[in-house]
Design an enzyme around this catalytic site. Structure first.
Site, PDB file in Angstrom:
ATOM      1  N   ARG A 204       0.725  -1.264   0.037  1.00 47.68           N
ATOM      2  CA  ARG A 204       0.001  -0.100   0.055  1.00 47.68           C
ATOM      3  C   ARG A 204       0.907   1.367  -0.125  1.00 47.68           C
ATOM      4  NH1 ARG A 204      -3.474  -3.150   3.517  1.00 47.68           N
ATOM      5  NH2 ARG A 204      -5.307  -3.933   2.282  1.00 47.68           N
TER       6      ARG A 204
ATOM      7  N   LYS B  97       4.176  11.453 -11.427  1.00 51.66           N
ATOM      8  CA  LYS B  97       3.339  10.529 -12.289  1.00 51.66           C
ATOM      9  C   LYS B  97       3.981   9.220 -12.558  1.00 51.66           C
ATOM     10  CE  LYS B  97       0.711  13.799 -14.965  1.00 51.66           C
ATOM     11  NZ  LYS B  97       0.482  14.273 -16.447  1.00 51.66           N
TER      12      LYS B  97
ATOM     13  N   GLU C 240      11.609  17.771 -24.453  1.00 46.90           N
ATOM     14  CA  GLU C 240      11.051  18.130 -23.204  1.00 46.90           C
ATOM     15  C   GLU C 240      11.594  19.346 -22.702  1.00 46.90           C
ATOM     16  OE1 GLU C 240       8.174  16.956 -21.931  1.00 46.90           O
ATOM     17  OE2 GLU C 240       8.022  14.732 -22.412  1.00 46.90           O
TER      18      GLU C 240
ATOM     19  N   LYS D 231       9.149  22.852 -13.850  1.00 45.96           N
ATOM     20  CA  LYS D 231       8.146  21.805 -13.675  1.00 45.96           C
ATOM     21  C   LYS D 231       7.714  21.702 -12.113  1.00 45.96           C
ATOM     22  CE  LYS D 231       6.575  17.011 -14.413  1.00 45.96           C
ATOM     23  NZ  LYS D 231       7.038  15.674 -14.952  1.00 45.96           N
TER      24      LYS D 231
ATOM     25  N   GLU E 214      -3.449  17.622 -11.445  1.00 44.67           N
ATOM     26  CA  GLU E 214      -4.182  18.149 -12.731  1.00 44.67           C
ATOM     27  C   GLU E 214      -5.680  18.395 -12.313  1.00 44.67           C
ATOM     28  OE1 GLU E 214      -3.779  15.920 -16.249  1.00 44.67           O
ATOM     29  OE2 GLU E 214      -1.547  16.057 -16.196  1.00 44.67           O
TER      30      GLU E 214
ATOM     31  N   ARG F  86      -1.266  21.773 -14.245  1.00 42.88           N
ATOM     32  CA  ARG F  86      -0.303  20.933 -14.717  1.00 42.88           C
ATOM     33  C   ARG F  86      -0.357  20.392 -15.966  1.00 42.88           C
ATOM     34  NH1 ARG F  86       2.216  15.968 -10.863  1.00 42.88           N
ATOM     35  NH2 ARG F  86       3.327  15.336 -12.523  1.00 42.88           N
TER      36      ARG F  86
ATOM     37  N   ASN G  34       1.651  18.660 -20.686  1.00 44.97           N
ATOM     38  CA  ASN G  34       1.315  17.839 -21.760  1.00 44.97           C
ATOM     39  C   ASN G  34       1.125  18.361 -22.833  1.00 44.97           C
ATOM     40  OD1 ASN G  34       0.857  15.709 -19.971  1.00 44.97           O
ATOM     41  ND2 ASN G  34      -1.145  16.490 -19.388  1.00 44.97           N
TER      42      ASN G  34
ATOM     43  N   HIS H 137       1.905  16.094 -26.296  1.00 41.08           N
ATOM     44  CA  HIS H 137       1.722  14.800 -25.936  1.00 41.08           C
ATOM     45  C   HIS H 137       0.477  14.260 -26.348  1.00 41.08           C
ATOM     46  CE1 HIS H 137       4.761  15.998 -23.132  1.00 41.08           C
ATOM     47  NE2 HIS H 137       4.895  14.884 -22.483  1.00 41.08           N
TER      48      HIS H 137
ATOM     49  N   HIS I  91       1.408  11.184 -28.462  1.00 47.38           N
ATOM     50  CA  HIS I  91       1.048   9.745 -27.957  1.00 47.38           C
ATOM     51  C   HIS I  91       0.315   9.085 -29.115  1.00 47.38           C
ATOM     52  CE1 HIS I  91       1.198  10.606 -23.399  1.00 47.38           C
ATOM     53  NE2 HIS I  91       2.252  10.369 -23.910  1.00 47.38           N
TER      54      HIS I  91
ATOM     55  N   HIS J 250       9.767   8.506 -27.355  1.00 43.45           N
ATOM     56  CA  HIS J 250       8.855   9.495 -26.587  1.00 43.45           C
ATOM     57  C   HIS J 250       8.998  11.040 -26.943  1.00 43.45           C
ATOM     58  CE1 HIS J 250       5.781  11.209 -24.106  1.00 43.45           C
ATOM     59  NE2 HIS J 250       6.689  11.594 -23.131  1.00 43.45           N
TER      60      HIS J 250
END
Length: 366
Positions: free
Chosen positions: A120, A142, A184, A226, A236, A241, A245, A248, A252, A266
């Protein structure tokens, strides 16, 4: 040494940036070791850096155990997640322990997700070895794995306890991977810092050639940007935030069409995605065409994909939009896009007509 604080209340942590830091990392990691063996999960491509890190731990009297995983995007999978969590349990990881992720974004994402669910939630430390991971994925919490339907669809927000960035490890990074990570870096200028974008235009060649000052400035500026955005909107929930992206959603879709393979890294997908986002904004009259052209020119000059053709993608708009519909940012049947009113003026648009996106992408094939 540069230290950037990611301010998140009781989940706050430092990002420490310094040339040669890896060989001295033991002193910074000792407070997290609790006198126990520390487990390092490493990419198969960074065994030399693994040896340096283990020696640094040993110098501080810290024992370590290494788990080496295959390199490549395919490692962010259910199978590798299951194998990794089983191995960590075998090694006796406790909730108060900190697992070290040594590698690029794939290792950081996988290890972070494994630690978010193991018992957990246990601690972890990011030691990124690629430019992309240093300026983006290692900061912000993330974590995720990929599924056949899309990228990063199963994951969790789980902040690291510490991020250690040694720019010197980039000396061993292949030129293609360095360029992919640079995409990036450029992103932070395009979001809300036109002066940094201008700095990138002037200094990209030096950075990519290994100039230490340019490299450290780019990393520190990117991490600070960042950290500021993550501190304002960790999950987000406000949309702030989401600006991170940029490129992206398009990117993606291109990665999915390339099968999430080395056909398109990427960062390369993000580069092409940013060019497409800027191009679409200009086509809709939202942004000056000159700004979109400037972005394309810079990406082309540094050797990054800047359109569908240079990204090696021949799919039509219908196919690419179908990939987008699997995006994890889908909300109430709508897909938010990051568009721009000009360099340094990125904004979130939740009203984009996907029919216009299809038409725009079809036009890019001509």
């Amino acid at each position: 040494m540069t230290t950037v604080r990611v301010a998140l209340g009781d989940r706050s942590y430092d990002v420490v940036i310094e040339a040669g830091l890896l060989a001295r990392a033991g002193a910074l990691l000792k407070p997290l070791s609790r006198g126990r063996t520390m487990v390092i999960v490493a990419d198969a491509n960074v065994t030399a850096h693994l040896a340096t890190l283990q020696a640094a731990l040993s110098a501080e009297g810290i024992a370590s155990e290494a788990i080496v995983l295959p390199s490549g995007e395919a490692t962010k999978s259910w199978a590798q997640l299951a194998a990794l969590t089983d191995r960590l349990i075998e090694l006796g990881i406790e909730r108060g322990d900190h697992v070290i992720a040594l590698g690029g974004g794939v290792i950081g994402d996988l290890v972070g997700f494994a630690c978010s669910i193991l018992k957990r939630g246990c601690g972890f430390v990011q030691v990124p070895t690629t430019l992309l991971a240093q300026v983006d994925s290692s900061v912000g919490g993330k974590t995720a794995i990929n599924t056949p339907a899309g990228k990063n669809l199963v994951g969790a927000f789980h902040q690291p306890a510490l991020v250690l960035i040694d720019p010197d490890v980039l000396d061993t990074l292949p030129a293609r991977d360095l360029r992919a990570g640079y995409a990036e870096v450029v992103k932070y200028g395009l979001i809300d810092d036109p002066n940094f974008f201008a700095w990138c235009e002037a200094n990209a060649a030096a950075l990519l050639a290994g100039d230490p000052a340019a490299r450290e400035h780019a990393i520190a500026t990117s991490v600070a940007a960042k950290a500021r955005i993550v501190g304002e909107d960790e999950r987000e929930t406000t949309g702030r935030r989401a600006l991170l992206n940029l490129g992206h959603t398009f990117g993606h879709a291109l990665e999915a069409e390339a099968g999430f393979s080395d056909r398109l890294l990427h960062g390369e997908g993000v580069a092409a995605g940013m060019a497409l986002a800027c191009g679409y904004s200009a086509a809709q009259g939202i942004a000056p065409a000159a700004d979109a052209d400037r972005v394309v020119a810079h990406l082309r000059d540094v050797g990054l994909p800047h359109d569908l053709n240079s990204a090696g993608i021949d799919a039509d708009g219908e196919t690419l939009v179908a990939h987008m519909l699997h995006d994890k940012k889908m909300d109430a049947g709508t897909l938010p896009f990051l568009l721009t009113r000009g360099i340094g003026q990125t904004y979130l648009d939740r009203t984009v007509d996907l029919g216009l996106i299809r038409t725009f992408l079809d036009a890019q094939r001509n």
